[in-house]
Design an enzyme around this catalytic site. Structure first.
Site, PDB file in Angstrom:
ATOM      1  N   HIS A  61       0.853  -1.199   0.000  1.00 32.43           N
ATOM      2  CA  HIS A  61       0.000   0.000   0.000  1.00 32.43           C
ATOM      3  C   HIS A  61       0.884   1.242   0.000  1.00 32.43           C
ATOM      4  CE1 HIS A  61      -3.955   1.967   1.171  1.00 32.43           C
ATOM      5  NE2 HIS A  61      -3.067   2.965   1.247  1.00 32.43           N
ATOM      6  N   HIS A  63       1.347   5.278  -2.278  1.00 37.18           N
ATOM      7  CA  HIS A  63       0.765   6.250  -3.215  1.00 37.18           C
ATOM      8  C   HIS A  63       1.912   6.868  -4.008  1.00 37.18           C
ATOM      9  CE1 HIS A  63      -3.408   6.401  -1.497  1.00 37.18           C
ATOM     10  NE2 HIS A  63      -2.762   5.876  -0.468  1.00 37.18           N
ATOM     11  N   GLN A 156      -9.738   9.282  -4.809  1.00 34.88           N
ATOM     12  CA  GLN A 156      -9.370  10.007  -3.592  1.00 34.88           C
ATOM     13  C   GLN A 156     -10.484  10.914  -3.075  1.00 34.88           C
ATOM     14  OE1 GLN A 156      -5.949  10.462  -1.591  1.00 34.88           O
ATOM     15  NE2 GLN A 156      -7.880  10.709  -0.515  1.00 34.88           N
ATOM     16  N   HIS A 214      -9.802   1.908   0.729  1.00 37.77           N
ATOM     17  CA  HIS A 214      -9.486   2.700   1.914  1.00 37.77           C
ATOM     18  C   HIS A 214     -10.754   2.681   2.775  1.00 37.77           C
ATOM     19  CE1 HIS A 214      -6.052   4.080  -0.348  1.00 37.77           C
ATOM     20  NE2 HIS A 214      -5.695   4.962   0.561  1.00 37.77           N
ATOM     21  N   GLU A 217     -10.817   4.842   7.389  1.00 35.29           N
ATOM     22  CA  GLU A 217      -9.547   5.453   7.816  1.00 35.29           C
ATOM     23  C   GLU A 217      -9.868   6.706   8.632  1.00 35.29           C
ATOM     24  OE1 GLU A 217      -5.268   7.085   6.075  1.00 35.29           O
ATOM     25  OE2 GLU A 217      -6.935   6.729   4.698  1.00 35.29           O
ATOM     26  N   ASP A 313       2.474   3.263   3.085  1.00 33.42           N
ATOM     27  CA  ASP A 313       1.437   4.237   2.723  1.00 33.42           C
ATOM     28  C   ASP A 313       2.006   5.429   1.967  1.00 33.42           C
ATOM     29  OD1 ASP A 313      -1.065   5.271   2.437  1.00 33.42           O
ATOM     30  OD2 ASP A 313      -1.487   5.545   4.548  1.00 33.42           O
TER      31      ASP A 313
END
Length: 409
Positions: A61, A63, A156, A214, A217, A313
């Protein structure tokens, strides 16, 4: 890369005190045999010198489209998830192909240097131009010799809450995304969140793709989209291909609710990812004292027989200003934060950055066994305990029988 290896000698494998010889043919492991005594390396042989040899690290995971953008166009001063999204929304407007490719490749080279050979990256597709996604599809091909890259189409700013969110997701799948993502707790309403989860799982199932959401979170104990995701996975018998990332709210759920929830989770067979360094940084921001840790129930999930892996992350982006690519650092923080420093946990801790991550990525050929691709890393230490004590760089990384990294000299 150097010429192909014939063998790794004096290798110590997890769960064994004996030395092993691992031979390779045609870029695959040919034999794994016990050595009666220590050996001297011959031509095209790598001497592990009694150190632990494990499958390559998995970063499940990250980005990459946002990597190395911390402070652009401004710093996230509050340290919250939500200001990070605002900062990224501003930075996203200036994305170009060269910008994304350059930062992503720099980060993947850092990962390879740290023994990571399998990566799943989330790419923001709430961008009408899909600049980040198109660039990452190119990166996937350009970097294939050093890393296998899975791409998550990640909305997102929401599927239901962002204009054309569903259409952009469908276009991302058409272009070649490997995984369908979601962010239900960020949708405008709970109904939107539920509908988005049901829709994205259906889309993935239709196209035979993986799912990575996601999910919750946030510290809010009323954020309960995990049950929706698990129910959808169970209904379609799709659980082994569905990953719930973060699930931070589970750390705030009451035990009565969790008792019922875990029954569903075990039936569904979901994979779970926890990002300890980032969650510790982002969560608990609305608490005074005591402050919540913001992590999911990692040991409880493992005790229930579910697969849990740790990920980084972020690497220096609007959500997390640090990060160095060292999975052992992430593992160390996670074990501390989750109260998992008993020797029973430590003995199996490397699974959190190897085998369990491979399960989340649904890798069919992973491990050190005869017939599997000849991919592994040589660590500095004879046991998981020694490896964690030192947290030193990998001594060597081998990919398809060729040496990517060699620090033995």
């Amino acid at each position: 890369m150097k010429d192909s290896l014939n063998a790794i000698i004096n290798a110590r494998l997890q769960g064994s005190d004996e030395l092993h010889r691992i031979t390779m043919e045609n870029d695959r492991f040919a034999q794994v045999t016990v050595q009666s005594v220590a050996a001297t390396a011959g031509e095209r042989e790598l001497d592990a010198a009694g150190n632990l040899v494990v499958p390559p690290f998995v970063e499940p995971h990250i980005h990459l489209d946002a990597a190395l953008t911390a402070g652009q166009p401004r710093w996230n001063q509050s340290g919250t998830l939500f200001e990070g999204i605002e900062c990224w929304s501003e930075r996203k407007a200036s994305l170009t192909r060269d910008d994304v490719v350059g930062r992503a490749e720099q980060t993947l080279k850092l990962f390879a240097d740290n023994g990571i050979q399998h990566v799943r990256t989330h790419v923001d597709v709430t961008d009408p131009t899909l600049t980040g996604l198109k660039a990452m599809l190119e990166v996937r091909e350009r970097m294939a010799k050093i890393v296998d890259l899975q791409i998550v189409a990640f909305p997102q700013e929401g599927l239901w809450s962002f204009p054309q969110g569903k259409e952009l997701m469908e276009e991302s799948v058409r272009l070649g995304a490997d995984v369908v993502g979601g962010i239900p707790h960020f949708e405008f309403t709970r109904d939107y969140g539920v509908e988005s989860v049901q829709w994205l799982v259906a889309l993935a199932h239709k196209h035979d793709l993986l799912v990575d959401v996601h999910c919750d979170e946030i510290d809010d104990p009323e954020s309960r989209f995990l049950e929706v995701l698990a129910a959808e996975a169970l209904r379609r018998d799709y659980g082994s291909r569905v990953t719930a990332s973060h699930t931070c709210a589970m750390g705030s759920y009451n035990d009565h609710y969790c008792s019922r929830l875990f029954r569903l989770l075990k039936k569904s067979g979901l994979r779970f990812l926890s990002m300890p360094t980032e969650s510790l940084h982002l969560q608990g921001r609305f608490d005074n004292y005591p402050k919540r840790r913001g992590l999911t129930r990692v040991p409880e999930l493992l005790d229930a027989g579910l697969k849990v892996a740790f990920g980084q992350d972020s690497i220096r982006d609007p959500w997390y200003p640090l990060g160095n690519g060292n999975m052992l650092r992430t593992l160390d923080v996670g074990l501390h934060a989750c109260h998992m420093l008993g020797m029973g946990w430590i003995d199996h801790s490397l699974e959190l950055i190897t085998d369990n991550g491979a399960a989340a990525l649904d890798l069919k050929e992973y491990g050190i066994e005869e017939g599997l691709p000849a991919r592994c890393v040589v660590l500095q230490g004879r046991s998981p305990y020694e490896v964690l004590l030192g947290q030193l760089p990998v001594l060597a990384s081998v990919r398809d029988g060729r040496v990517l990294v060699d620090r033995r000299s």
